[in-house]
Design a protein around this motif. Structure first.
Motif, PDB file in Angstrom:
ATOM      1  N   THR A 165      -4.360  -7.401   3.036  1.00  0.00           N
ATOM      2  CA  THR A 165      -2.923  -6.616   3.131  1.00  0.00           C
ATOM      3  C   THR A 165      -2.946  -5.156   2.506  1.00  0.00           C
ATOM      4  N   PHE A 166      -3.045  -5.671   0.991  1.00  0.00           N
ATOM      5  CA  PHE A 166      -2.695  -5.000  -0.387  1.00  0.00           C
ATOM      6  C   PHE A 166      -4.611  -5.389  -0.445  1.00  0.00           C
ATOM      7  N   VAL A 167      -5.282  -3.747  -0.776  1.00  0.00           N
ATOM      8  CA  VAL A 167      -6.324  -4.351  -1.874  1.00  0.00           C
ATOM      9  C   VAL A 167      -6.066  -3.180  -3.072  1.00  0.00           C
ATOM     10  N   TYR A 168      -5.972  -3.844  -4.615  1.00  0.00           N
ATOM     11  CA  TYR A 168      -5.438  -3.253  -5.926  1.00  0.00           C
ATOM     12  C   TYR A 168      -6.978  -2.492  -6.881  1.00  0.00           C
ATOM     13  N   VAL A 169      -6.719  -1.298  -6.804  1.00  0.00           N
ATOM     14  CA  VAL A 169      -7.932  -0.653  -7.670  1.00  0.00           C
ATOM     15  C   VAL A 169      -7.872  -0.182  -8.959  1.00  0.00           C
ATOM     16  N   ALA A 170      -8.811  -1.367  -9.703  1.00  0.00           N
ATOM     17  CA  ALA A 170      -8.451  -0.535 -11.035  1.00  0.00           C
ATOM     18  C   ALA A 170      -9.304   0.049 -12.014  1.00  0.00           C
ATOM     19  N   PRO A 171      -8.867   1.858 -11.414  1.00  0.00           N
ATOM     20  CA  PRO A 171     -10.248   2.416 -11.865  1.00  0.00           C
ATOM     21  C   PRO A 171     -10.171   2.486 -13.092  1.00  0.00           C
ATOM     22  N   LYS A 172     -11.360   3.507 -13.915  1.00  0.00           N
ATOM     23  CA  LYS A 172     -11.928   3.591 -15.476  1.00  0.00           C
ATOM     24  C   LYS A 172     -11.636   5.074 -15.751  1.00  0.00           C
ATOM     25  N   VAL A 173     -11.883   5.335 -16.722  1.00  0.00           N
ATOM     26  CA  VAL A 173     -11.392   7.304 -17.399  1.00  0.00           C
ATOM     27  C   VAL A 173     -12.545   7.329 -16.734  1.00  0.00           C
ATOM     28  N   GLY A 174     -12.520   8.367 -16.312  1.00  0.00           N
ATOM     29  CA  GLY A 174     -13.074   9.682 -15.434  1.00  0.00           C
ATOM     30  C   GLY A 174     -13.807   9.126 -14.181  1.00  0.00           C
ATOM     31  N   ASP A 175     -13.409   7.528 -14.055  1.00  0.00           N
ATOM     32  CA  ASP A 175     -13.345   7.713 -12.346  1.00  0.00           C
ATOM     33  C   ASP A 175     -12.468   8.468 -11.686  1.00  0.00           C
ATOM     34  N   VAL A 176     -13.013   8.657 -10.323  1.00  0.00           N
ATOM     35  CA  VAL A 176     -12.769   9.472  -8.978  1.00  0.00           C
ATOM     36  C   VAL A 176     -12.129   9.213  -7.732  1.00  0.00           C
ATOM     37  N   LEU A 177     -11.510   8.870  -7.611  1.00  0.00           N
ATOM     38  CA  LEU A 177     -11.305   8.105  -6.415  1.00  0.00           C
ATOM     39  C   LEU A 177     -10.904   9.097  -5.447  1.00  0.00           C
ATOM     40  N   LEU A 178     -11.151   8.773  -4.085  1.00  0.00           N
ATOM     41  CA  LEU A 178     -11.002   9.928  -2.543  1.00  0.00           C
ATOM     42  C   LEU A 178     -10.555   8.417  -1.511  1.00  0.00           C
ATOM     43  N   TRP A 179      -9.659   8.322  -0.680  1.00  0.00           N
ATOM     44  CA  TRP A 179      -9.151   8.117   0.794  1.00  0.00           C
ATOM     45  C   TRP A 179      -8.643   9.331   1.389  1.00  0.00           C
ATOM     46  N   GLU A 180      -8.449   9.105   3.084  1.00  0.00           N
ATOM     47  CA  GLU A 180      -8.318   9.992   3.788  1.00  0.00           C
ATOM     48  C   GLU A 180      -7.037   9.646   3.565  1.00  0.00           C
ATOM     49  N   SER A 181      -6.329  10.537   3.902  1.00  0.00           N
ATOM     50  CA  SER A 181      -4.906  11.295   3.034  1.00  0.00           C
ATOM     51  C   SER A 181      -3.628  10.150   4.515  1.00  0.00           C
ATOM     52  N   TRP A 182      -3.772   9.249   4.940  1.00  0.00           N
ATOM     53  CA  TRP A 182      -2.704   9.141   5.653  1.00  0.00           C
ATOM     54  C   TRP A 182      -2.502   7.645   5.050  1.00  0.00           C
ATOM     55  N   LEU A 183      -3.437   6.798   4.120  1.00  0.00           N
ATOM     56  CA  LEU A 183      -3.317   5.648   3.681  1.00  0.00           C
ATOM     57  C   LEU A 183      -2.783   5.343   2.937  1.00  0.00           C
ATOM     58  N   ARG A 184      -1.742   4.819   2.479  1.00  0.00           N
ATOM     59  CA  ARG A 184      -0.187   4.695   2.041  1.00  0.00           C
ATOM     60  C   ARG A 184      -1.019   3.736   0.597  1.00  0.00           C
ATOM     61  N   HIS A 185      -0.703   4.695  -0.248  1.00  0.00           N
ATOM     62  CA  HIS A 185      -0.336   3.613  -1.919  1.00  0.00           C
ATOM     63  C   HIS A 185       0.441   4.134  -3.133  1.00  0.00           C
ATOM     64  N   GLU A 186       0.278   3.549  -3.326  1.00  0.00           N
ATOM     65  CA  GLU A 186       1.142   3.310  -4.486  1.00  0.00           C
ATOM     66  C   GLU A 186       0.814   2.815  -6.170  1.00  0.00           C
ATOM     67  N   VAL A 187       1.300   3.333  -7.533  1.00  0.00           N
ATOM     68  CA  VAL A 187       1.229   2.916  -8.386  1.00  0.00           C
ATOM     69  C   VAL A 187       1.965   1.697  -9.152  1.00  0.00           C
TER      70      VAL A 187
END
Length: 206
Positions: A165-187
């Protein structure tokens, strides 16, 4: 024998920002973010008026690539990442392309968070990560079907990734993440003592 397949896949793009274009100096980018944040009185006023923890230039500055050349380099790289993601998504762009709509800085201090939201007027949204101190927040992504699961039982604790239901993605410095704008997300809340710094952006169909 039963045949089960996955439908309506949600794609997430992850790469090093430097994969396209010149290598971005991470320290210069961080310093630029902090200098802009320090001088942006209008941005701080907006954050205070809207109870936004830390700082964002979202509502105050729309010309970051003009202010600092390093942001122009960032955008040049992002353009190529977004084009690659659009190709993966098999968009029929009818001879047009996806163009940068807006780009902004986020400085999230200890205890700060950014609630669940979407970017409804854009096609692709994303973030590149400038400072990610140990213990800071991962990006939390929500299954877009979640609001329709009114009578569904909870998933098992060891559920496979494509059924979470929820996925947590832990990026590193210098990473870029992209998703379609309708995807709900939070920090979620930043538990690190140091600032979590990122640069977020939206792309629209030109």
């Amino acid at each position: 024998m039963a045949h089960i397949e996955s439908l309506f896949v949600t794609r997430l793009y992850r790469a090093a920002l430097s994969e396209y274009g010149p290598k971005i100096d991470a320290q210069e980018l961080e310093n630029s973010c902090l200098v802009i944040a320090e001088d942006d009185d209008a941005g701080h006023d907006w954050c205070e008026a809207n109870n936004y923890p830390g700082y964002t230039s979202y509502a105050s500055l729309s010309d970051l690539p003009w202010r600092f050349p390093i942001f122009k380099q960032v955008v040049e790289a992002l353009d190529k990442h977004v084009a690659a993601f659009a190709e993966d998504l098999e968009f029929d762009l009818d001879g047009r392309k996806l163009e940068l709509e807006d780009i902004w800085i986020n400085v999230l201090p200890e205890g700060g968070s950014h609630g669940s939201h979407i970017h409804p007027h854009s096609v692709i949204s994303g973030t590149t990560y400038v400072a990610m101190p140990e213990g800071t927040s991962a990006l939390k992504l929500e299954d877009p079907r979640f609001g329709a699961m009114m009578a569904a039982p909870p998933r098992k604790k060891d559920v496979r990734a494509d059924l979470k239901t929820f996925v947590y993605v832990a990026p590193k410095v210098g990473d870029v993440l992209l998703w379609e704008s309708w995807l709900r997300h939070e920090v979620p809340m930043n538990f690190a003592e140091d600032n979590r710094i990122s640069v977020s952006f939206n792309y629209r169909w030109a």
